[in-house]
Design a protein around this motif. Structure first.
Motif, PDB file in Angstrom:
ATOM      1  N   ARG A 110       1.075  -1.431   0.093  1.00 16.88           N
ATOM      2  CA  ARG A 110       0.334  -0.060   0.219  1.00 16.88           C
ATOM      3  C   ARG A 110       0.780   0.988   0.204  1.00 16.88           C
ATOM      4  O   ARG A 110       0.633   2.064  -0.912  1.00 16.88           O
ATOM      5  N   GLY A 111       2.237   0.966   0.903  1.00 13.52           N
ATOM      6  CA  GLY A 111       2.749   2.480   0.815  1.00 13.52           C
ATOM      7  C   GLY A 111       3.493   2.929  -0.884  1.00 13.52           C
ATOM      8  O   GLY A 111       3.642   3.937  -0.885  1.00 13.52           O
ATOM      9  N   ASP A 112       3.655   1.847  -1.182  1.00 15.03           N
ATOM     10  CA  ASP A 112       3.973   1.724  -2.470  1.00 15.03           C
ATOM     11  C   ASP A 112       3.576   1.983  -3.518  1.00 15.03           C
ATOM     12  O   ASP A 112       3.438   2.918  -4.814  1.00 15.03           O
ATOM     13  N   ARG A 113       1.778   1.532  -3.837  1.00 24.76           N
ATOM     14  CA  ARG A 113       1.471   2.373  -4.414  1.00 24.76           C
ATOM     15  C   ARG A 113       0.882   3.680  -4.329  1.00 24.76           C
ATOM     16  O   ARG A 113       0.509   3.912  -5.194  1.00 24.76           O
ATOM     17  N   SER A 114       1.019   3.983  -2.915  1.00 24.01           N
ATOM     18  CA  SER A 114       0.916   5.268  -2.645  1.00 24.01           C
ATOM     19  C   SER A 114       2.041   6.137  -2.909  1.00 24.01           C
ATOM     20  O   SER A 114       1.954   7.572  -2.470  1.00 24.01           O
ATOM     21  N   ARG A 115       3.322   5.420  -2.680  1.00 23.18           N
ATOM     22  CA  ARG A 115       4.576   6.020  -3.488  1.00 23.18           C
ATOM     23  C   ARG A 115       5.231   6.894  -2.470  1.00 23.18           C
ATOM     24  O   ARG A 115       5.733   7.803  -2.203  1.00 23.18           O
ATOM     25  N   VAL A 116       4.131   6.313  -1.029  1.00 20.47           N
ATOM     26  CA  VAL A 116       5.172   6.985   0.393  1.00 20.47           C
ATOM     27  C   VAL A 116       6.644   5.898   0.767  1.00 20.47           C
ATOM     28  O   VAL A 116       7.426   6.608   0.305  1.00 20.47           O
ATOM     29  N   LEU A 117       6.397   5.032  -0.466  1.00 16.10           N
ATOM     30  CA  LEU A 117       8.044   4.236   0.143  1.00 16.10           C
ATOM     31  C   LEU A 117       7.701   3.781  -1.480  1.00 16.10           C
ATOM     32  O   LEU A 117       7.286   3.236  -2.183  1.00 16.10           O
ATOM     33  N   ARG A 118       8.954   3.197  -1.450  1.00 13.88           N
ATOM     34  CA  ARG A 118      10.500   2.926  -2.324  1.00 13.88           C
ATOM     35  C   ARG A 118      10.701   1.377  -2.017  1.00 13.88           C
ATOM     36  O   ARG A 118      11.987   1.225  -1.203  1.00 13.88           O
ATOM     37  N   VAL A 119      10.221   0.464  -3.140  1.00 16.81           N
ATOM     38  CA  VAL A 119      10.694  -1.133  -2.254  1.00 16.81           C
ATOM     39  C   VAL A 119      11.583  -1.598  -3.454  1.00 16.81           C
ATOM     40  O   VAL A 119      10.757  -1.593  -4.600  1.00 16.81           O
ATOM     41  N   LYS A 120      11.969  -2.211  -3.177  1.00 16.86           N
ATOM     42  CA  LYS A 120      13.629  -3.057  -3.952  1.00 16.86           C
ATOM     43  C   LYS A 120      13.672  -4.797  -3.362  1.00 16.86           C
ATOM     44  O   LYS A 120      13.936  -4.147  -2.117  1.00 16.86           O
ATOM     45  N   LEU A 121      14.313  -4.903  -4.242  1.00 13.64           N
ATOM     46  CA  LEU A 121      14.892  -6.973  -3.009  1.00 13.64           C
ATOM     47  C   LEU A 121      16.102  -6.581  -3.405  1.00 13.64           C
ATOM     48  O   LEU A 121      16.797  -6.123  -4.210  1.00 13.64           O
ATOM     49  N   ASP A 122      16.491  -6.494  -2.354  1.00 14.54           N
ATOM     50  CA  ASP A 122      18.460  -6.962  -2.217  1.00 14.54           C
ATOM     51  C   ASP A 122      19.004  -8.427  -2.526  1.00 14.54           C
ATOM     52  O   ASP A 122      19.201  -9.205  -1.717  1.00 14.54           O
ATOM     53  N   LEU A 123      19.296  -8.623  -3.646  1.00  8.91           N
ATOM     54  CA  LEU A 123      19.609 -10.118  -3.856  1.00  8.91           C
ATOM     55  C   LEU A 123      21.262  -9.819  -4.318  1.00  8.91           C
ATOM     56  O   LEU A 123      21.623  -8.898  -5.037  1.00  8.91           O
ATOM     57  N   ASP A 124      22.007 -10.538  -3.436  1.00  7.76           N
ATOM     58  CA  ASP A 124      23.445 -10.582  -3.648  1.00  7.76           C
ATOM     59  C   ASP A 124      23.655 -11.219  -5.031  1.00  7.76           C
ATOM     60  O   ASP A 124      23.113 -12.458  -5.832  1.00  7.76           O
ATOM     61  N   PRO A 125      24.513 -10.905  -6.565  1.00  6.55           N
ATOM     62  CA  PRO A 125      24.818 -11.596  -6.952  1.00  6.55           C
ATOM     63  C   PRO A 125      25.958 -12.626  -8.083  1.00  6.55           C
ATOM     64  O   PRO A 125      25.234 -13.399  -8.738  1.00  6.55           O
ATOM     65  N   THR A 126      26.356 -12.450  -6.735  1.00  9.65           N
ATOM     66  CA  THR A 126      27.714 -13.603  -6.535  1.00  9.65           C
ATOM     67  C   THR A 126      27.363 -14.875  -6.773  1.00  9.65           C
ATOM     68  O   THR A 126      27.365 -15.279  -7.825  1.00  9.65           O
TER      69      THR A 126
END
Length: 697
Positions: A110-126
């Motif tokens: 809900r916060g992401d849709r409201s553009r109050v939050l920015r969400v991302k997944l932190d993935l180790d690519p190694t």
């Protein structure tokens, strides 16, 4: 892998269910309030500039437009500040995907849709790159360096974003399923709240601008009188309001006053409490706070206009509040279940999934309780098994035209109700006081003959006490099943029994509780309003409900709050903490002094990896499960880190497999003639493909 939420500037709806409801209510009157504020400001500015001889000219159109723009900017700013305050717990927040609970996923979404939050997944690519190189690029390939660069570019540009989307989609699906399940359980408990029959109710729908609407209802929910009194605001007339309420209580012999829990609820409660302590102290009357969620929806719906065509919408809301206390099930089925605020972010899940699940639980509740065919509304009849909206409407019209049904079999005379529909619905339709006393019981017409033989053998009538019966012997003698015989005997003993009557009655009050009066350790009685994954919200008589955290619901480990409480339960709670500034009350259902002794601390901060082998066990798992239901806290996340062996430096391809077993790939997918559905299909393809390089290794 972690999911991270950070702050971003924007606005929309609030993050909690209650705040969203308030936003909707305030949005409906925002235009009028803004216009009034603008007019008042313009008039004040004009009045202040008057001279002794003649008044100054009115504000120009340009100035009026500037005032409106300023009001809109101020409104947007306040809305944004409210959103930021609602989501501030999720700023700079991160949590492992395997540990994040469903309600937190829905809040972040809900916060992401409201553009109050920015969400991302932190993935180790190694590890992903190393595994892909081992699988796809031979070690002795002459162009290995070039292929490695191509592979890393593809992983960074194509594969990783696709993995992010797939993980987010799986998290959302799981969270939505959990949200629907929570709503279904809470809705079922709400619909099965015990009725308050045979009482005259004075219903009050509190309000600021338009006053408080009064509706006097008789024992069947019919409107005897209605009026409007002003309790708060500039036009408040407290003596007149007290006089009108006291007159109606004496004139109509009201025994319960139902107050909606919306705006101006506590001001109205204060007046009623004072009235009961003074003018009505010798009268047997009490008041109850009733959840008015969805009342405004009913007041403007086609059902509301049809049932109460002579009343305006605000008065219909008061009638709905009173009828909810008389018979919650009969009244709440008239409202879209999604508008009843007992869910977990129900507005954020798929509408079709939610609608199908809620319709099923409403139908289950209606058939569990049964309906009186001579008093039920079409909205209630349409949920009976075997009936639909058309047949329910025809039954209602037949009753209006020909009078009450004298027996169940007369339902067959209704146009559109065939033999198959009648057989399916007859067991849930009751005719109280009809020609056949069995029509008022749960006994199906197909078992009337068996019931008659039982009554004849026992020598009793319907409703008379029955002594001890040897069920197996009688079942063998009458050639019927033991379970059928037991059900018939129970129905004969208690004809027309409502299973909701076995539940505790709602709390009726005569005094009022103020936030300033609460102290730590104070004992209170409350009613559970909503149950969510992290605890239960309890109405203790304040404008805002108190929260009993999951860790304080019982003196033992609890995985799901629904295991110990449900909507409508009456709890004895104790005050833990009161936040006067934020108007929040923390409660506990564990009596002070009987709590379990806390475990000794295991040290501050994150433990080193080397020490994690010596700790662990069931206690750590319980503590981690309990932590996952709490609200996010940046300063305490490390204390509750679950002990586990250190992960290997390089994981295998299992890190892209789902916990739930994925459907196998088809032969066409393996041959390449059909596209694969997800990365799990690709993993299955490589697992099933012979690899000489792995054999050599």
């Amino acid at each position: 892998t972690e999911e991270t939420a950070t702050e971003e500037t924007a606005t929309e709806e609030t993050a909690t269910e209650e705040t969203a409801t308030e936003e909707t209510a305030s949005a409906e009157t925002a235009t009028e309030e803004t216009a009034s504020a603008e007019t008042a400001t313009a008039e004040t500015a004009t009045a202040e500039t008057v001279t002794d001889k003649k008044p100054a000219p009115r504000a120009s159109k340009k100035e009026a437009r500037e005032l409106r723009r300023r009001a809109r900017r101020e409104k947007r700013h306040k809305k944004r500040e409210k959103l930021i305050s609602a989501f501030k717990d999720y700023f700079d927040f991160s949590e492992k995907i395997s540990k994040i609970p469903p309600h937190r996923v829905l809040a972040i979404n809900r916060g992401d849709r409201s553009r109050v939050l920015r969400v991302k997944l932190d993935l180790d690519p190694t590890p992903l790159q190393e595994q892909a190189e081992k699988i796809l690029i031979p070690a002795d390939h002459p162009q290995r360096e070039f292929l490695v660069r191509c592979l890393r570019d593809a992983l960074h540009r194509l594969a990783t974003p696709s993995i992010d989307r797939e993980v987010r989609r799986e998290l959302n699906d799981q969270a939505e399923s959990r949200g629907v399940a929570v709503f279904v359980r809470n809705l079922r408990n709400l619909l099965l709240q015990p009725p308050v029959p045979q009482r005259r109710i004075l219903a009050i729908d509190p309000g600021y601008r338009s006053g408080c609407k009064l509706a006097m209802l008789d024992e069947c929910g019919n409107v005897l009188a209605h009026d409007v009194v002003c309790i708060v605001g500039k036009t408040a007339d407290l003596p007149g309001a007290k006089k009108r309420i006291a007159e109606w209580v004496h004139q109509y012999d009201a025994s319960v006053i139902a107050i909606g829990n919306g705006a101006a609820c506590r001001d109205t409660e204060q007046l009623v409490s004072t009235l009961l302590a003074d003018e009505l102290k010798d009268h047997d009357v009490a008041y109850a706070i009733t959840n008015e969620a969805g009342a405004s929806v009913y007041s403007t719906s086609s059902i509301g206009r049809e049932e109460l065509p002579d009343l305006d919408p605000v008065t219909r809301s008061a009638v709905s509040i009173g009828r909810r206390l008389l018979d919650p099930l009969s009244e709440l089925v008239k409202i879209n279940p999604a508008n009843i605020g007992v869910g977990l972010y129900q507005h954020d899940v798929k509408a079709k999934h939610l609608r199908d699940s809620l319709d099923a639980v409403v139908e289950s509740c209606v058939n569990f309780v049964g309906v009186d065919v001579n008093t039920a509304s079409p909205a209630l009849l349409c949920y009976v098994s075997g009936l639909n909206q058309l047949s329910a409407r025809r039954i209602y019209e037949h009753r209006q035209e020909h009078g009450p049904f004298a027996s169940r079999s007369e339902v067959l005379n209704v146009s559109g109700v065939g033999e198959a529909s009648y057989v399916q619905a007859a067991g849930f339709l009751r005719v109280v006081g009809g020609e056949n006393p069995l029509d008022g019981t749960w006994i199906h017409p197909e078992s009337y003959e068996t019931a008659g033989r039982i009554l004849e053998k026992l020598g009793v009538a319907v409703g008379e006490p029955i002594g001890d019966v040897d069920v197996p012997a009688m079942a063998k003698e009458l050639d019927v099943g033991e379970h059928l015989l037991a059900d018939i005997l129970a129905a004969l003993i208690r004809p027309g029994h409502d299973p909701r009557q076995d539940l505790p009655a709602p709390i009726f009050r005569r005094g009022i509780v103020k936030l300033e009066d609460l102290e730590s350790g104070m004992e209170l009685d409350g009613t559970v309003l909503n149950v969510v994954d992290f605890g239960a919200f309890v109405d203790i008589g304040l404008s805002d409900s108190g929260l009993v955290h999951i860790s304080r619901l019982a003196n033992q480990y609890i995985k799901d709050p629904h295991d110990v409480v449900s909507v409508g339960d009456v709890l004895k709670v104790w005050v833990v903490d009161v936040d006067q500034k934020r108007r929040r009350v923390s409660l506990t259902a564990i009596q002070p002094g009987t709590e379990r002794a806390p475990r000794p601390p295991r040290g501050k901060g994150r433990k080193p990896e080397a020490s994690s082998h010596s700790t662990g066990g069931r206690a750590n798992e319980n503590r981690q499960d309990q932590k996952s239901t709490q609200q996010p806290s940046r300063g305490k996340r490390q204390r509750f880190q679950k002990s586990k062996p250190p992960a290997p430096k390089h994981k295998s391809r299992e890190f892209i497999q789902k916990k739930k077993k994925a459907p196998p790939i088809t032969e066409e997918m393996a041959e390449g003639s059909e596209p694969m559905r997800s990365f799990s299909d690709l993993a299955q393809f490589f697992d099933g493909k012979p690899d000489d390089r792995r054999d050599d290794k």
